[in-house]
Design a protein around this motif. Structure first.
Motif, short mmCIF file in Angstrom:
data_model
loop_
_atom_site.label_atom_id
_atom_site.label_comp_id
_atom_site.label_asym_id
_atom_site.label_seq_id
_atom_site.Cartn_x
_atom_site.Cartn_y
_atom_site.Cartn_z
N ARG A 1 -10.57 12.91 -5.21
CA ARG A 1 -9.73 11.87 -5.81
C ARG A 1 -10.16 10.49 -5.32
O ARG A 1 -10.55 10.33 -4.16
CB ARG A 1 -8.26 12.10 -5.47
CG ARG A 1 -7.62 13.20 -6.31
CD ARG A 1 -6.21 13.44 -5.88
NE ARG A 1 -6.17 13.99 -4.52
CZ ARG A 1 -5.04 14.14 -3.82
NH1 ARG A 1 -3.90 13.73 -4.32
NH2 ARG A 1 -5.08 14.67 -2.61
N ARG A 2 -10.06 9.55 -6.22
CA ARG A 2 -10.39 8.16 -5.86
C ARG A 2 -9.13 7.35 -5.68
O ARG A 2 -8.17 7.50 -6.43
CB ARG A 2 -11.24 7.53 -6.96
CG ARG A 2 -12.71 7.81 -6.81
CD ARG A 2 -13.52 6.56 -7.11
NE ARG A 2 -14.68 6.85 -7.91
CZ ARG A 2 -15.55 5.93 -8.28
NH1 ARG A 2 -15.36 4.67 -7.94
NH2 ARG A 2 -16.60 6.26 -9.00
N ILE A 3 -9.16 6.47 -4.69
CA ILE A 3 -8.09 5.49 -4.48
C ILE A 3 -8.73 4.12 -4.54
O ILE A 3 -9.65 3.83 -3.76
CB ILE A 3 -7.39 5.69 -3.12
CG1 ILE A 3 -6.75 7.08 -3.04
CG2 ILE A 3 -6.36 4.60 -2.89
CD1 ILE A 3 -6.15 7.38 -1.66
N GLU A 4 -8.29 3.28 -5.44
CA GLU A 4 -8.78 1.91 -5.52
C GLU A 4 -7.73 0.99 -4.88
O GLU A 4 -6.58 0.95 -5.32
CB GLU A 4 -9.03 1.50 -6.97
CG GLU A 4 -10.17 2.25 -7.64
CD GLU A 4 -11.52 1.95 -7.01
OE1 GLU A 4 -11.68 0.83 -6.46
OE2 GLU A 4 -12.41 2.83 -7.05
N VAL A 5 -8.12 0.29 -3.84
CA VAL A 5 -7.19 -0.58 -3.11
C VAL A 5 -7.22 -1.96 -3.77
O VAL A 5 -8.28 -2.62 -3.75
CB VAL A 5 -7.57 -0.69 -1.62
CG1 VAL A 5 -6.57 -1.57 -0.89
CG2 VAL A 5 -7.64 0.70 -0.99
N LEU B 1 -11.20 12.53 -0.48
CA LEU B 1 -10.75 11.29 -1.11
C LEU B 1 -11.79 10.20 -0.91
O LEU B 1 -12.41 10.10 0.15
CB LEU B 1 -9.40 10.82 -0.54
CG LEU B 1 -8.25 11.82 -0.63
CD1 LEU B 1 -8.01 12.48 0.72
CD2 LEU B 1 -6.97 11.15 -1.10
N ARG C 1 0.81 -1.22 0.00
CA ARG C 1 0.00 0.00 0.00
C ARG C 1 0.84 1.27 0.00
O ARG C 1 0.39 2.32 0.45
CB ARG C 1 -0.95 0.05 1.21
CG ARG C 1 -1.77 -1.22 1.45
CD ARG C 1 -2.52 -1.65 0.23
NE ARG C 1 -3.44 -2.74 0.49
CZ ARG C 1 -3.84 -3.61 -0.42
NH1 ARG C 1 -3.37 -3.51 -1.69
NH2 ARG C 1 -4.68 -4.57 -0.13
N VAL D 1 -0.49 8.86 -1.65
CA VAL D 1 -1.58 9.76 -2.04
C VAL D 1 -2.23 10.38 -0.81
O VAL D 1 -2.49 11.59 -0.75
CB VAL D 1 -2.63 8.99 -2.88
CG1 VAL D 1 -3.84 9.89 -3.17
CG2 VAL D 1 -2.01 8.51 -4.18
N VAL E 1 -12.01 6.06 -1.01
CA VAL E 1 -11.19 4.86 -0.99
C VAL E 1 -12.12 3.67 -1.23
O VAL E 1 -12.99 3.37 -0.40
CB VAL E 1 -10.46 4.70 0.36
CG1 VAL E 1 -9.64 3.42 0.37
CG2 VAL E 1 -9.56 5.91 0.60
N GLN F 1 1.83 3.13 -2.56
CA GLN F 1 1.29 4.16 -3.46
C GLN F 1 0.06 4.82 -2.84
O GLN F 1 -0.09 6.04 -2.89
CB GLN F 1 0.93 3.53 -4.80
CG GLN F 1 0.41 4.53 -5.83
CD GLN F 1 0.13 3.87 -7.17
OE1 GLN F 1 0.47 2.70 -7.38
NE2 GLN F 1 -0.47 4.61 -8.08
N GLU F 2 -0.82 4.01 -2.22
CA GLU F 2 -2.03 4.56 -1.61
C GLU F 2 -1.69 5.47 -0.43
O GLU F 2 -2.28 6.54 -0.26
CB GLU F 2 -2.95 3.42 -1.15
CG GLU F 2 -3.57 2.60 -2.28
CD GLU F 2 -2.60 1.58 -2.86
OE1 GLU F 2 -1.50 1.39 -2.29
OE2 GLU F 2 -2.94 0.97 -3.89
N LYS G 1 -9.15 -1.88 3.33
CA LYS G 1 -9.39 -0.44 3.35
C LYS G 1 -9.27 0.11 4.77
O LYS G 1 -8.65 1.16 4.99
CB LYS G 1 -10.78 -0.14 2.78
CG LYS G 1 -11.01 -0.62 1.36
CD LYS G 1 -12.40 -0.29 0.85
CE LYS G 1 -13.49 -1.04 1.61
NZ LYS G 1 -13.41 -2.50 1.42
#
Length: 1019
Positions: free
Chosen positions: A212-216, A39, A17, A23, A41, A19-20, A49
């Motif tokens: 912004r979206r974060i896709e885990v 954000l 994780r 961000v 997630v 990169q996540e 998550k």
């Protein structure tokens, strides 16, 4: 008590994780600099998550931020709105104490709906703006709290969020612009099916550049190996890693569950089903612990220890041992406040709940309901009623569920959670016939459903039992306030069908009143016929709030849509009836309408004085809608009376009042009126600043449309044609069905005429005037009609002598003359506009009267109307030049003055018109700080050169402007018809028009050829 229990299978090492986290950390850094961050997630269930957010919030706290987490409760806890927001605010209250109370100052009444610790909720007011006030108050609270520190607020499990929570979060994501704040929301991506209500919410947020979206993602094979090594305190055999990776597919939660079944380095015999994987740890526990887990699973996403103890009905020591085993196995975990428990992962709770027998589930819900009835203190105050309603409903006990559901609906309405209120009332209607009539007599009265509809139906103040129609009334209002207007209309129609069989005039009048509003806002009519039905039904009945409201609404309708028989009488009678029955809100709104009607009738001073008094009266009254109407309409009538400077001076009080009431969206209506007056006064830069600063992403689109209309007006005045067209369509779309009201339709048409005229689309300009005329008579709307008539008459004057525009010209001029005769001139400024229309209509006939333009130029200048004054000077100069004689020196002075105003305002179309007239007359322009003659482009031998036309194209365009066909052009120029057609196509492209008529109109408007403009002045 269980805090020292060491859970099994939790990986002590945070895997991957990177990169996540980067961000999230960068968002925290930007927030610390004062730029709020939002954000989303997402990820499938079990992907990690929550663990990711735990790591992030821990690092944020180390950096000095204050964090709070609120989780959505799983669907089944019916009518429990705003839970994650309320939970997060409660955590902030614990962390910040008196600072939060101080930040809430002035908004305690609204915020108490989310956080009862702040005190008593304020005076209830249920209208289209009630929810907006709550949202605005919440946003301002977060802004104030984050002024001196960075806040990180996390909302978990949005896939379970109620609609009110989703809308509040969307408002926060859009409207927070100045705060040290990070808002993070998580959702289970694999649950978001095509019809899931979260899908449009996510799509809406995707359009915001600030979110912004974060896709885990799932773990890779190497990450699974590292996770197993962390759980099992050492590297595992590659074969075992491969097997777990294959069966978990990289889902970290499934990896943990599978790791529980490892014995002697190999997997035990598990089936491939997900349910079996999730239940394996549960089934390994003692039976007492399994029983407690089954009870906890049916209690909700979170269950309080005291409630669980009561339902379990076992000795405390036995319960503690069972809970210790469940927590130690990492199935349950204590809540952050230490008062209860929640399943570490919702998937396990779902599996345990699904494993219950149907009868077992009903019994458990009944046990929870009885425990809560016996001791309401077992759960937080704001959750008691909706949870009790949910327990009784799932216990399949309609007699007990119905009153609990009605009380939950009442509390949802009190918190402005109208979508949840609607759901609960629909459930109540579902259960209505299942409850014996004798039991329904003991239900709470109509006030538990909706505060207003029944009040007018009481007789002599006597209480009466709840009626099925009361449920329909409450559901209809809730649907309207939740913006489900089609459903609201359907509910109203159902009620009216019932009332046809069982007449009750007062009830029927109330439902017809609702239907009037609904057909208007769904675009299915203007609501007049429905209002007439309501008015006929109340005629002759004793005084009531319903009767007063029907008359007040009738008066307001006639004020906006066009005068009826006697709107003043309707408003005065509404005031009288409202006073008799003590309906102050209805009284004040009727008085506001009455004051505006007085201004429309020419009693300007009286109407303005009454509005000033009403602005004072509503201050502190706790009636937000009346307050915004009073202040907004005060500015409106001052502008209508030509008192623009006074309107500008009155605006700050209205803006401050609406902001104090948490009505930022209503404030946009007042700001739009302020911008209108500033445009009239020639303070265009200030007006544009107000417009730009008012684009705050509010949800009440009609008010935002008012802002965009002002922006479109400014863009058109400054010659920003593409932008003006875009903004015009944006405003029209946001306005919806009410865009056809004269107060909107006429300003729209004025901008349309400007756009059409500059593009040579005279047919569209004429059609815009016709549509505006069809919106209603001009009585009462002179402030919009006179500028439109002047602009349309100027367009016809510019088209004089153009063959392509000859068809329909006489009909257009007659419509303008007839409308001008009908339009009132209640103030000096509108008399001047009427004289402007006279001058333009005369110019359209080739007649030039310098006296008209001298009168309007000096009159507008005296009234602080620089733009129409400059335009009048330009026209005055033109008449002097056409007349010849000794007027050239005066014309030069007038053009120079008009030029200076156009430069100052940035009015490019007026500037070009002045410069074109000066160039053709050979008059130099210039002055201190302005472009002088040396700065003007030299006059070309043929003005068509400025458009990039070749010599042959200029010859073709001259013939097009004269109305010649391609064949006639070919014969005149000795070329083939095909070559003539090619030249015409090139001309259309260079002029950026779509037809020969439009090309001719552009040439005519710019006076490119002497033959196309008999009245063109020459030097």
């Amino acid at each position: 008590m269980l805090g020292t229990v060491q859970p099994q299978s939790i990986n002590p090492v945070f895997i991957g994780r990177g990169q996540e986290l980067t961000v999230l950390s960068s968002a925290l850094a930007r927030a610390e600099a004062g730029e709020p961050q939002a954000l989303l997630v997402g990820g499938e269930a079990g992907v990690g998550k929550t663990r990711l957010l735990d790591e992030f919030t821990a690092s944020a706290r180390e950096a000095g931020a204050v964090t709070a987490v609120g989780g959505c409760l799983e669907i089944g806890a019916d009518g429990l709105p705003f839970v994650p927001v309320a939970t997060a605010l409660r955590m902030l209250h614990r962390a910040l104490g008196p600072e939060l109370a101080e930040a809430a100052a002035g908004h305690e009444g609204e915020l108490a709906l989310l956080l009862p610790d702040l005190g008593e909720a304020g005076r209830e007011s249920h209208d289209e703006y009630a929810r907006a006030r709550l949202f605005e108050s919440t946003a301002r609270l977060l802004e104030r709290l984050s002024a001196e520190r960075t806040l990180v607020v996390v909302f978990e499990d949005l896939h379970w969020a109620d609609r009110s929570t989703r809308e509040l979060l969307a408002y926060l994501f859009r409207s927070l612009h100045r705060a040290r704040l990070v808002l993070v929301a998580t959702y289970r991506a694999d649950d978001i099916h095509r019809r899931h209500p979260l899908r449009p919410f996510l799509a809406e947020l995707d359009r915001l550049r600030t979110v912004r979206r974060i896709e885990v993602p799932r773990f890779t094979r190497d990450e699974v190996a590292r996770q197993l090594a962390g759980i099992m305190a050492g590297e595992q055999a590659p074969e075992l890693v491969e097997e777990i990776y294959r069966r978990s597919e990289g889902n970290p939660f499934f990896v943990e569950e599978l790791a529980c079944s490892i014995g002697d380095g190999c997997l035990s015999g598990l089936s491939e089903s997900l349910r079996d994987v999730l239940l394996v740890r549960v089934e390994a526990l003692p039976e007492s612990a399994q029983r407690v887990l089954r009870i906890a699973a049916e209690g909700g996403s979170t269950v309080e220890h005291a409630l669980l103890s009561t339902v379990a009905d076992v000795p405390e020591e036995e319960l503690i041992e069972a809970l210790r085993a469940a927590v130690g196995a990492n199935i349950l975990r204590p809540t952050d406040d230490g008062d209860g428990y929640r399943f570490r992962h919702a998937l396990v709770r779902e599996a345990v709940s699904d494993d219950l027998l149907p009868g077992e589930r009903s019994l458990l819900n009944r046990a929870y309901a009885r425990a809560l009835e016996a001791d309401p203190s077992l759960v937080p105050a704001e959750q008691r009623t909706p949870r009790l309603a949910g327990y009784w409903y799932h216990a399949h006990d309609a007699r007990k569920a119905l009153p609990a559901i009605l009380q939950a609906a009442f509390e949802a309405r009190r918190r402005h959670a109208y979508a949840e209120q609607l759901q609960l009332l629909q459930r109540a209607m579902e259960l209505w016939d299942a409850v014996p009539e004798e039991d329904r007599r003991d239900l709470p009265g109509p006030e538990s459903v909706e505060s207003y509809p029944p009040c007018g139906c009481h007789r002599d103040g006597d209480a009466r039992p709840l009626h099925h129609l009361d449920l329909l009334a409450g559901a209809a209002v809730a649907a309207r306030l939740a913006e489900a207007r089609e459903l609201a209309s359907k509910l109203v129609r159902r009620a009216l069908r019932i009332l046809e069989e069982n007449p009750d005039p007062l009830r029927a009048a109330w439902f017809w009143l609702q239907q009037s509003r609904l057909v208007k806002y769904t675009g299915r009519g203007d609501g007049r016929a429905e209002l007439e039905r309501a008015r006929e039904l109340v005629r002759g009945l004793p005084p009531s709030a319903v009767h007063a409201d029907v008359l007040a609404t009738t008066a307001a309708w006639e004020m906006l849509e066009g005068p009826g028989a006697d709107p003043v009488f309707a408003a005065e009678r509404a005031v009288e009836l409202a006073r008799l029955v003590g309906a102050e809100d209805v009284e004040v709104n009727a008085l506001i309408t009455l004051a505006c009607l007085r201004v429309q009738a020419g009693q300007t001073d009286r109407g303005v004085a009454e509005l000033y008094a009403l602005c004072e009266r509503v201050r502190g009254m706790g009636a937000p809608l009346a307050s915004s109407r009073a202040h907004g309409n005060l500015l409106h009538v001052l502008e209508a009376a030509g008192r623009s400077r006074e309107a500008v001076e009155a605006a700050p009080a209205g803006i401050a009042e609406t902001r104090a009431l948490g009505l930022a969206d209503n404030g946009r209506f007042i700001l739009g009126n302020l911008a209108e007056s500033l445009i009239s006064l020639g303070e265009w830069d200030r007006a544009r600043t107000i417009v730009e600063e008012s684009r705050d992403g509010g949800r009440l689109f009609r008010h935002q449309a008012w802002i965009e209309l002002r922006a479109a007006q400014l863009a058109a005045l400054r010659g920003e044609w593409e932008e003006a067209g875009r903004l015009l369509e944006l405003a029209r779309s946001a306005m919806g069905p009410i865009a056809c009201q004269p107060q909107h339709a006429v300003p729209f048409a004025e901008i349309e005429v400007r756009l059409a005229a500059v593009r040579g689309r005279f047919d569209r300009a004429r059609a815009a005037v016709v549509r505006a005329r069809e919106s209603g008579p001009p009585l009462g709307f002179e402030q919009y009609w006179w500028p439109l008539l002047a602009r349309a008459a100027a367009a016809e004057a510019d088209l004089r002598g153009l063959p392509a525009a000859a068809a329909g010209r006489e009909e257009s001029l007659e419509l303008l003359r007839a409308t001008a005769r009908e339009t009132p001139r209640p103030a000096p400024v509108w008399h001047l506009w009427s004289r402007t229309v006279d001058g333009e209509l005369a110019r359209a006939r080739g007649r030039y009267d310098p006296g008209v333009w001298e009168e309007t130029a000096s009159g507008f200048a005296a009234l602080e109307r620089p733009y129409p004054a400059a335009l009048a000077r330009c026209r005055w100069a033109e008449t002097l030049l056409v007349g010849g004689g000794d007027g050239r020196e005066e014309a030069a002075r007038l053009l120079d003055s008009a030029h200076g105003t156009a430069v100052r305002l940035g009015a490019r179309p007026l500037l070009e018109e002045v410069e074109l007239l000066a160039r053709r007359a050979g008059i130099p322009l210039g002055g201190p700080g302005r472009r002088g003659p040396a700065d003007l482009p030299p006059a070309p031998r043929d003005p068509a050169l400025e458009l990039g036309l070749t010599r042959r194209e200029r010859e073709v365009l001259r013939l097009v402007a004269a109305g010649r066909s391609n064949r006639a052009i070919a014969e005149a120029l000795f070329i083939s018809p095909k070559t003539a057609s090619v030249h015409v196509s090139n001309i259309l492209a260079k002029l950026e028009v779509s037809s020969r008529g439009e090309a001719a109109a552009v040439a005519h408007r710019l006076r490119l050829f002497a033959g196309t403009a008999e009245h063109a002045p020459t030097g």
